[in-house]
Design a protein around this motif. Structure first.
Motif, PDB file in Angstrom:
ATOM      1  N   PRO A 270       0.845  -1.206   0.000  1.00  0.00           N
ATOM      2  CA  PRO A 270       0.000   0.000   0.000  1.00  0.00           C
ATOM      3  C   PRO A 270       0.877   1.252   0.000  1.00  0.00           C
ATOM      4  CG  PRO A 270      -0.143  -1.167   2.110  1.00  0.00           C
ATOM      5  CD  PRO A 270       0.710  -2.002   1.216  1.00  0.00           C
ATOM      6  N   ALA A 271       0.454   2.266  -0.743  1.00  0.00           N
ATOM      7  CA  ALA A 271       1.270   3.478  -0.890  1.00  0.00           C
ATOM      8  C   ALA A 271       1.545   4.137   0.457  1.00  0.00           C
ATOM      9  CB  ALA A 271       0.570   4.449  -1.833  1.00  0.00           C
ATOM     10  N   ARG A 272       0.643   3.930   1.429  1.00  0.00           N
ATOM     11  CA  ARG A 272       0.824   4.638   2.705  1.00  0.00           C
ATOM     12  C   ARG A 272       2.074   4.194   3.469  1.00  0.00           C
ATOM     13  NH1 ARG A 272      -3.742   1.704   3.745  1.00  0.00           N
ATOM     14  NH2 ARG A 272      -3.330  -0.215   4.899  1.00  0.00           N
ATOM     15  N   VAL A 273       2.638   3.024   3.140  1.00  0.00           N
ATOM     16  CA  VAL A 273       3.817   2.567   3.886  1.00  0.00           C
ATOM     17  C   VAL A 273       5.126   3.106   3.281  1.00  0.00           C
ATOM     18  CG1 VAL A 273       2.622   0.439   4.561  1.00  0.00           C
ATOM     19  CG2 VAL A 273       4.262   0.367   2.654  1.00  0.00           C
ATOM     20  N   LEU A 274       5.039   3.826   2.181  1.00  0.00           N
ATOM     21  CA  LEU A 274       6.262   4.309   1.523  1.00  0.00           C
ATOM     22  C   LEU A 274       6.927   5.433   2.309  1.00  0.00           C
ATOM     23  CD1 LEU A 274       5.120   4.549  -2.229  1.00  0.00           C
ATOM     24  CD2 LEU A 274       6.275   2.636  -1.088  1.00  0.00           C
ATOM     25  N   SER A 275       8.258   5.508   2.204  1.00  0.00           N
ATOM     26  CA  SER A 275       8.997   6.641   2.778  1.00  0.00           C
ATOM     27  C   SER A 275       8.759   7.865   1.891  1.00  0.00           C
ATOM     28  CB  SER A 275      10.493   6.323   2.811  1.00  0.00           C
ATOM     29  OG  SER A 275      10.979   6.244   1.478  1.00  0.00           O
ATOM     30  N   THR A 276       9.191   9.041   2.361  1.00  0.00           N
ATOM     31  CA  THR A 276       8.996  10.251   1.553  1.00  0.00           C
ATOM     32  C   THR A 276       9.683  10.118   0.197  1.00  0.00           C
ATOM     33  OG1 THR A 276       8.925  11.541   3.569  1.00  0.00           O
ATOM     34  CG2 THR A 276       9.257  12.768   1.540  1.00  0.00           C
ATOM     35  N   GLY A 277      10.912   9.606   0.189  1.00  0.00           N
ATOM     36  CA  GLY A 277      11.648   9.443  -1.070  1.00  0.00           C
ATOM     37  C   GLY A 277      10.923   8.496  -2.013  1.00  0.00           C
ATOM     38  N   GLN A 278      10.376   7.409  -1.460  1.00  0.00           N
ATOM     39  CA  GLN A 278       9.635   6.454  -2.298  1.00  0.00           C
ATOM     40  C   GLN A 278       8.336   7.069  -2.817  1.00  0.00           C
ATOM     41  OE1 GLN A 278       9.478   3.376   0.653  1.00  0.00           O
ATOM     42  NE2 GLN A 278      11.286   2.315  -0.134  1.00  0.00           N
ATOM     43  N   ARG A 279       7.705   7.910  -1.992  1.00  0.00           N
ATOM     44  CA  ARG A 279       6.485   8.606  -2.458  1.00  0.00           C
ATOM     45  C   ARG A 279       6.807   9.533  -3.628  1.00  0.00           C
ATOM     46  NH1 ARG A 279       1.945  10.059   1.579  1.00  0.00           N
ATOM     47  NH2 ARG A 279       1.871   8.135   2.768  1.00  0.00           N
ATOM     48  N   LYS A 280       7.964  10.191  -3.552  1.00  0.00           N
ATOM     49  CA  LYS A 280       8.373  11.075  -4.658  1.00  0.00           C
ATOM     50  C   LYS A 280       8.551  10.243  -5.929  1.00  0.00           C
ATOM     51  CE  LYS A 280       9.229  14.919  -2.151  1.00  0.00           C
ATOM     52  NZ  LYS A 280       8.658  16.233  -2.336  1.00  0.00           N
ATOM     53  N   ARG A 281       9.127   9.043  -5.763  1.00  0.00           N
ATOM     54  CA  ARG A 281       9.302   8.157  -6.920  1.00  0.00           C
ATOM     55  C   ARG A 281       7.953   7.730  -7.488  1.00  0.00           C
ATOM     56  NH1 ARG A 281      14.129   5.455  -7.477  1.00  0.00           N
ATOM     57  NH2 ARG A 281      15.712   6.354  -6.134  1.00  0.00           N
ATOM     58  N   LEU A 282       7.023   7.405  -6.575  1.00  0.00           N
ATOM     59  CA  LEU A 282       5.682   7.007  -7.021  1.00  0.00           C
ATOM     60  C   LEU A 282       5.032   8.161  -7.788  1.00  0.00           C
ATOM     61  CD1 LEU A 282       3.156   5.295  -7.216  1.00  0.00           C
ATOM     62  CD2 LEU A 282       2.627   5.861  -4.833  1.00  0.00           C
ATOM     63  N   GLU A 283       5.239   9.364  -7.291  1.00  0.00           N
ATOM     64  CA  GLU A 283       4.655  10.514  -7.993  1.00  0.00           C
ATOM     65  C   GLU A 283       5.228  10.649  -9.400  1.00  0.00           C
ATOM     66  OE1 GLU A 283       2.668  14.419  -7.052  1.00  0.00           O
ATOM     67  OE2 GLU A 283       4.725  14.420  -6.301  1.00  0.00           O
ATOM     68  N   LEU A 284       6.516  10.378  -9.528  1.00  0.00           N
ATOM     69  CA  LEU A 284       7.140  10.426 -10.854  1.00  0.00           C
ATOM     70  C   LEU A 284       6.542   9.345 -11.761  1.00  0.00           C
ATOM     71  CD1 LEU A 284      10.878  11.104  -9.928  1.00  0.00           C
ATOM     72  CD2 LEU A 284       9.261  12.705 -10.957  1.00  0.00           C
ATOM     73  N   ALA A 285       6.312   8.159 -11.196  1.00  0.00           N
ATOM     74  CA  ALA A 285       5.704   7.078 -11.986  1.00  0.00           C
ATOM     75  C   ALA A 285       4.294   7.476 -12.429  1.00  0.00           C
ATOM     76  CB  ALA A 285       5.665   5.782 -11.181  1.00  0.00           C
ATOM     77  N   ARG A 286       3.545   8.105 -11.523  1.00  0.00           N
ATOM     78  CA  ARG A 286       2.181   8.555 -11.870  1.00  0.00           C
ATOM     79  C   ARG A 286       2.225   9.619 -12.962  1.00  0.00           C
ATOM     80  NH1 ARG A 286      -2.141   8.280  -8.118  1.00  0.00           N
ATOM     81  NH2 ARG A 286      -2.358  10.527  -8.172  1.00  0.00           N
ATOM     82  N   ALA A 287       3.222  10.501 -12.868  1.00  0.00           N
ATOM     83  CA  ALA A 287       3.370  11.532 -13.902  1.00  0.00           C
ATOM     84  C   ALA A 287       3.726  10.878 -15.238  1.00  0.00           C
ATOM     85  CB  ALA A 287       4.443  12.544 -13.495  1.00  0.00           C
ATOM     86  N   LEU A 288       4.630   9.892 -15.209  1.00  0.00           N
ATOM     87  CA  LEU A 288       5.024   9.202 -16.447  1.00  0.00           C
ATOM     88  C   LEU A 288       3.827   8.556 -17.134  1.00  0.00           C
ATOM     89  CD1 LEU A 288       8.385   7.405 -15.588  1.00  0.00           C
ATOM     90  CD2 LEU A 288       7.992   9.135 -17.356  1.00  0.00           C
ATOM     91  N   ALA A 289       2.879   8.087 -16.316  1.00  0.00           N
ATOM     92  CA  ALA A 289       1.704   7.400 -16.850  1.00  0.00           C
ATOM     93  C   ALA A 289       0.836   8.325 -17.705  1.00  0.00           C
ATOM     94  CB  ALA A 289       0.880   6.812 -15.704  1.00  0.00           C
ATOM     95  N   THR A 290       1.037   9.629 -17.597  1.00  0.00           N
ATOM     96  CA  THR A 290       0.254  10.561 -18.428  1.00  0.00           C
ATOM     97  C   THR A 290       1.009  10.917 -19.716  1.00  0.00           C
ATOM     98  OG1 THR A 290       1.105  12.610 -17.436  1.00  0.00           O
ATOM     99  CG2 THR A 290      -0.766  11.574 -16.326  1.00  0.00           C
ATOM    100  N   HIS A 291       2.128  10.258 -19.951  1.00  0.00           N
ATOM    101  CA  HIS A 291       2.946  10.458 -21.164  1.00  0.00           C
ATOM    102  C   HIS A 291       3.349  11.922 -21.357  1.00  0.00           C
ATOM    103  CE1 HIS A 291       0.114   6.979 -22.383  1.00  0.00           C
ATOM    104  NE2 HIS A 291       1.171   6.493 -21.762  1.00  0.00           N
ATOM    105  N   PRO A 292       4.012  12.501 -20.359  1.00  0.00           N
ATOM    106  CA  PRO A 292       4.308  13.940 -20.463  1.00  0.00           C
ATOM    107  C   PRO A 292       5.456  14.268 -21.410  1.00  0.00           C
ATOM    108  CG  PRO A 292       5.313  13.052 -18.490  1.00  0.00           C
ATOM    109  CD  PRO A 292       4.536  11.927 -19.115  1.00  0.00           C
TER     110      PRO A 292
END
Ligand SMILES: Nc1ncnc2c1ncn2[C@@H]1O[C@H](COP(=O)(O)OP(=O)(O)OP(=O)(O)O)[C@@H](O)[C@H]1O
Length: 244
Positions: free
Chosen positions: A135-157
């Protein structure tokens, strides 16, 4: 022409009587990484909001790939290739890492299996494969930043606005995060605009810079040149010394 990638033309944003941005103009070339610098209240967040569509300009224009996007909705800008990450990351804590990326996928009408496959490539790119089902809630701050980058990538920016990418991240995790951002540019050809308080990070990451103060552009140019500007040094001096 490269200068047509993103141009901000005489942009003004006022909130009642407060001018968050005043007559701001600059252009960004495709493939470059540009830092937006400035003290608290300079207008950096408002500029990101204006580019991503969260606030409407009071005057002036924003052109992306030659098209005036100033009045387009945030979702239509996202569809055109503009993605943004936030200072405070907000994943869906109850969903797994990979589900968070699937939710962000721009691919409409894809099967769940295809969406999961595509999401897995972004999770892998940001180095979170081992955490994909957590679950995303267990991620560290650095891992959350990575997840955010993955979510951004998913929009094909084609253009990625990064807000305080190292904010709250523990120091040892910063170099890997920065190398991930460099890979976004080098391997995915994404143009990056970054707001970041750490000058050491900016000197490492950015080619160009725009320095704002009280909503106005003070200086634009190459990152090192702008970092050497007197007004910039007086605000970021501690960080410059730390980098020396
Ligand atoms: N929604 C709003 N309503 C009223 N004033 C606002 C609003 N958003 C921003 N401002 C004002 O606009 C100015 C620029 O704010 P902004 O948040 O863009 O600066 P910033 O450079 O991002 O600052 P910080 O580094 O502190 O995040 C500030 O004076 C702020 O108080």
């Amino acid at each position: 022409m490269a200068a047509d990638f993103l141009s901000v033309e005489r942009l003004t944003v006022a909130f009642g009587g407060v001018f968050a941005l005043k007559d701001v103009s600059f252009a960004i070339d495709e493939g470059r990484t540009t830092a937006i610098l400035g003290p608290n209240g300079a207008g950096k967040t408002t500029l990101f909001n204006a580019i991503s569509g969260a606030v409407r300009p009071t005057a002036g224009k924003i052109r992306f790939l030659g098209e005036d996007i100033s009045t387009k909705s945030p979702s239509s800008r996202c569809h055109s290739g503009i993605a943004r990450t936030f200072q405070i990351t907000q994943p869906f804590g109850g969903l797994s890492v990979i589900e968070n990326v699937m939710v962000a996928l721009a691919t409409k009408g894809a099967s769940m299996a295809d969406a999961r496959r595509e999401a897995a490539t972004y999770v892998d790119f940001v180095g979170l494969t081992a955490k994909a089902e957590d679950p995303a809630r267990v991620l560290s701050t650095g891992q959350r930043k990575r997840l955010e980058l993955a979510r951004a990538l998913a929009t094909h920016p084609r253009l990625l606005l990064l807000d305080e990418v190292t904010g709250g991240v523990d120091r040892p995790s910063i170099p890997e995060l920065l190398s991930l951002i460099r890979r976004l540019r080098e391997e995915r050809r994404i143009t990056i605009v970054v707001v970041e308080h750490n000058m050491e990070v900016l000197l490492d990451l950015a080619d160009d810079a725009v320095f704002l103060n009280r909503g106005e552009v003070v200086v634009t140019g190459g990152m090192e040149e702008v970092a050497g500007h007197e007004a910039v040094r007086s605000i970021y001096l501690g960080d410059i010394d730390a980098a020396a």
